[in-house]
Design a protein around this motif. Structure first.
Motif, mmCIF file in Angstrom:
data_model
loop_
_atom_site.group_PDB
_atom_site.id
_atom_site.type_symbol
_atom_site.label_atom_id
_atom_site.label_comp_id
_atom_site.label_asym_id
_atom_site.label_seq_id
_atom_site.Cartn_x
_atom_site.Cartn_y
_atom_site.Cartn_z
ATOM 1 N N UNK A 145 33.742 27.109 35.823
ATOM 2 C CA UNK A 145 35.057 27.281 35.203
ATOM 3 C C UNK A 145 35.163 28.647 34.521
ATOM 4 N N UNK A 146 34.153 29.031 33.754
ATOM 5 C CA UNK A 146 34.180 30.325 33.071
ATOM 6 C C UNK A 146 34.204 31.481 34.075
ATOM 7 N N UNK A 147 33.472 31.339 35.170
ATOM 8 C CA UNK A 147 33.481 32.377 36.198
ATOM 9 C C UNK A 147 34.860 32.492 36.840
ATOM 10 N N UNK A 148 35.507 31.359 37.074
ATOM 11 C CA UNK A 148 36.857 31.392 37.633
ATOM 12 C C UNK A 148 37.844 32.052 36.666
ATOM 13 N N UNK A 149 37.696 31.762 35.372
ATOM 14 C CA UNK A 149 38.568 32.395 34.374
ATOM 15 C C UNK A 149 38.327 33.901 34.348
ATOM 16 N N UNK A 150 37.065 34.311 34.334
ATOM 17 C CA UNK A 150 36.739 35.734 34.255
ATOM 18 C C UNK A 150 37.265 36.495 35.464
ATOM 19 N N UNK A 151 37.128 35.896 36.650
ATOM 20 C CA UNK A 151 37.507 36.601 37.874
ATOM 21 C C UNK A 151 38.961 36.384 38.266
ATOM 22 N N UNK A 152 39.720 35.678 37.398
ATOM 23 C CA UNK A 152 41.132 35.393 37.698
ATOM 24 C C UNK A 152 41.261 34.758 39.080
ATOM 25 N N UNK A 153 40.459 33.706 39.276
ATOM 26 C CA UNK A 153 40.352 33.088 40.597
ATOM 27 C C UNK A 153 41.701 32.595 41.115
ATOM 28 N N UNK A 154 42.542 32.089 40.199
ATOM 29 C CA UNK A 154 43.825 31.554 40.634
ATOM 30 C C UNK A 154 44.913 32.599 40.755
ATOM 31 N N UNK A 155 44.597 33.879 40.453
ATOM 32 C CA UNK A 155 45.576 34.967 40.532
ATOM 33 C C UNK A 155 46.843 34.641 39.753
ATOM 34 N N UNK A 156 46.675 34.031 38.587
ATOM 35 C CA UNK A 156 47.831 33.692 37.759
ATOM 36 C C UNK A 156 48.216 34.883 36.898
ATOM 37 N N UNK A 157 49.515 35.024 36.653
ATOM 38 C CA UNK A 157 49.989 36.148 35.866
ATOM 39 C C UNK A 157 49.840 35.971 34.377
ATOM 40 N N UNK A 158 49.593 34.756 33.880
ATOM 41 C CA UNK A 158 49.467 34.498 32.445
ATOM 42 C C UNK A 158 48.077 33.950 32.144
ATOM 43 N N UNK A 159 47.668 34.121 30.870
ATOM 44 C CA UNK A 159 46.366 33.618 30.451
ATOM 45 C C UNK A 159 46.317 32.093 30.536
ATOM 46 N N UNK A 160 47.396 31.434 30.127
ATOM 47 C CA UNK A 160 47.436 29.969 30.176
ATOM 48 C C UNK A 160 47.337 29.482 31.615
ATOM 49 N N UNK A 161 48.079 30.121 32.495
ATOM 50 C CA UNK A 161 48.009 29.726 33.901
ATOM 51 C C UNK A 161 46.653 29.985 34.505
ATOM 52 N N UNK A 162 46.030 31.068 34.077
ATOM 53 C CA UNK A 162 44.689 31.412 34.570
ATOM 54 C C UNK A 162 43.671 30.352 34.172
ATOM 55 N N UNK A 163 43.709 29.940 32.892
ATOM 56 C CA UNK A 163 42.780 28.917 32.403
ATOM 57 C C UNK A 163 43.078 27.571 33.060
ATOM 58 N N UNK A 164 44.364 27.241 33.172
ATOM 59 C CA UNK A 164 44.731 25.951 33.770
ATOM 60 C C UNK A 164 44.293 25.869 35.226
ATOM 61 N N UNK A 165 44.487 26.964 35.961
ATOM 62 C CA UNK A 165 44.071 26.968 37.364
ATOM 63 C C UNK A 165 42.560 26.846 37.495
ATOM 64 N N UNK A 166 41.828 27.590 36.653
ATOM 65 C CA UNK A 166 40.365 27.516 36.702
ATOM 66 C C UNK A 166 39.868 26.136 36.312
ATOM 67 N N UNK A 167 40.500 25.520 35.296
ATOM 68 C CA UNK A 167 40.096 24.185 34.873
ATOM 69 C C UNK A 167 40.330 23.165 35.985
ATOM 70 N N UNK A 168 41.489 23.246 36.626
ATOM 71 C CA UNK A 168 41.807 22.281 37.684
ATOM 72 C C UNK A 168 40.831 22.399 38.843
ATOM 73 N N UNK A 169 40.498 23.635 39.231
ATOM 74 C CA UNK A 169 39.603 23.808 40.370
ATOM 75 C C UNK A 169 38.163 23.420 40.038
ATOM 76 N N UNK A 170 37.820 23.463 38.747
ATOM 77 C CA UNK A 170 36.446 23.153 38.342
ATOM 78 C C UNK A 170 36.243 21.714 37.921
ATOM 79 N N UNK A 171 37.293 21.039 37.411
ATOM 80 C CA UNK A 171 37.111 19.724 36.805
ATOM 81 C C UNK A 171 38.026 18.633 37.359
#
Length: 375
Positions: A145-171
């Protein structure tokens, strides 16, 4: 002067089983706290082993022998250190899961001549390594999850969207959208979420009854199978054919043989496959137990064939990756069957009032006997 104690009009003093259930906590907090304290040396060793695995993975990256870098060359950059630590925690989690299952099979089968470990010590270690395994599995997912957040894995334009996308893909099981991870991450997350209730069922045994928690805890073998499947399917360190992947397969043979021995020679007479006599189970129970033994025997034979032939499902370098099988809906259907089987087991073994009354009477008799011995 204090008067004679009189029960409240609304209280029920006629059912000792009900009184016992009300007086005892549903969660064995004292036992859980004791096991968590006892987990500290075990968890410290797990962290040390994880660090050594991390160093080994990084050395392979530096000298160009990492199969992971062959699959994903961009991970050779040092900024992806959290991904490599995630991999290290995944391997240590699988190792601790292996040890936990091994201890559980040794403890629950027919009693061997214990030398280095007593029965009580083996059971204690089984519980502490189980708790450590859950923590390692969580850290494996959390670092992804932290790696996805750091690398902007979800290519989201906002910090909240970035964390939410990483959380969903990881958990969130089934959310990961593409590639092998579409199936492999689903399997890994199901293993993690099933491990929590099936491992912690022991600390709810006062509420469920000993027979129920033991029966539910046996489903933990499914968690281990899913964990190994997740590793062989998605672990890029064993992505290609070779000695390391074959070793992972070969290590499953001893566990399979122990499980088969545990089923063939159960410690409890009530679990044996008696064809005749008073202990013969009902036809449906007999068929279920026989089917389980046959499935385990076939699985062990299959693993032995894989190890002997070397055809273990690994990929060949330079060859296009085949599609994954099965589809995720098959995994979800299997999960539904597992939950249904656990629910039927829990319903069949739920404690009755008569059982509770007998338990209370037995404890009262033991208490009276101990007082008389002191007197």
């Amino acid at each position: 002067m204090a008067g004679t104690a009189v029960p409240d009009a609304g209280s029920d003093t006629s059912d000792p089983g009900r009184q016992s259930r009300r007086s005892r906590p549903r969660l064995d907090r004292a036992g859980l706290r004791a096991d968590l304290r006892a987990t500290l040396p075990d968890a410290s060793l797990a962290v040390l082993i994880t660090g050594l695995i991390f160093a080994w993975l990084w050395v392979r990256v530096e000298n160009g022998t990492s199969s992971t870098v062959q699959v994903m060359p961009h991970l050779a950059d040092r900024q992806h250190w959290m991904y490599w630590l995630c991999q290290a925690f995944g391997w240590s989690a699988l190792l601790w899961a292996y040890i936990t299952v091994l201890l559980g099979l040794l403890r629950s089968g027919t009693r061997p001549p214990w030398r280095l470990l007593t029965v009580a010590r083996t059971e204690k270690l089984h519980r502490t390594t189980g708790l450590t395994t859950i923590a390692l599995m969580f850290l494996h997912a959390f670092l992804l999850f932290l790696e996805f957040v750091r690398s902007n894995h979800g290519d989201s334009g906002t910090w909240v969207g970035r964390v939410a996308s990483a959380f969903a893909e990881s958990f969130v099981p089934g959310y990961y959208p593409s590639g092998t991870g579409r199936l492999a991450i689903l399997i890994g997350l199901l293993a993690f979420y099933l491990a929590i209730p099936l491992s912690l069922a022991y600390y709810l045994r006062h509420a469920t009854g000993a027979r129920m928690w033991r029966a539910l805890h046996r489903f933990i073998i499914v968690v281990y199978v899913l964990s190994v499947w997740h590793t062989l399917l998605y672990g890029t360190s064993v992505w290609f054919d070779g000695l390391f992947r074959s070793l992972v397969w070969a290590l499953q043979v001893p566990l399979g043989l122990l499980l088969l021995l545990r089923l063939a020679r159960p410690a409890r007479p009530s679990e044996r496959l008696e064809v005749r006599g008073e202990r013969r189970p009902a036809p449906a129970v007999f068929a279920a137990r026989l089917s389980g033994r046959l499935v385990v025997a076939a699985a062990v034979a299959g693993v032995v064939v894989v190890v002997a032939t070397g055809v273990d499902g690994g990929r060949s370098p330079g060859v296009p990756s085949p599609g994954t099988w099965p589809e995720p809906w098959v995994v979800w259907a299997g999960l539904g069957l597992l939950v249904a089987a656990a629910a039927v087991t829990a319903h069949r073994l739920r404690p009755s009032r008569a059982t509770a009354r007998r338990a209370v009477a037995r404890r009262a008799a033991e208490s009276d006997a101990s007082r008389q011995a002191v007197d």
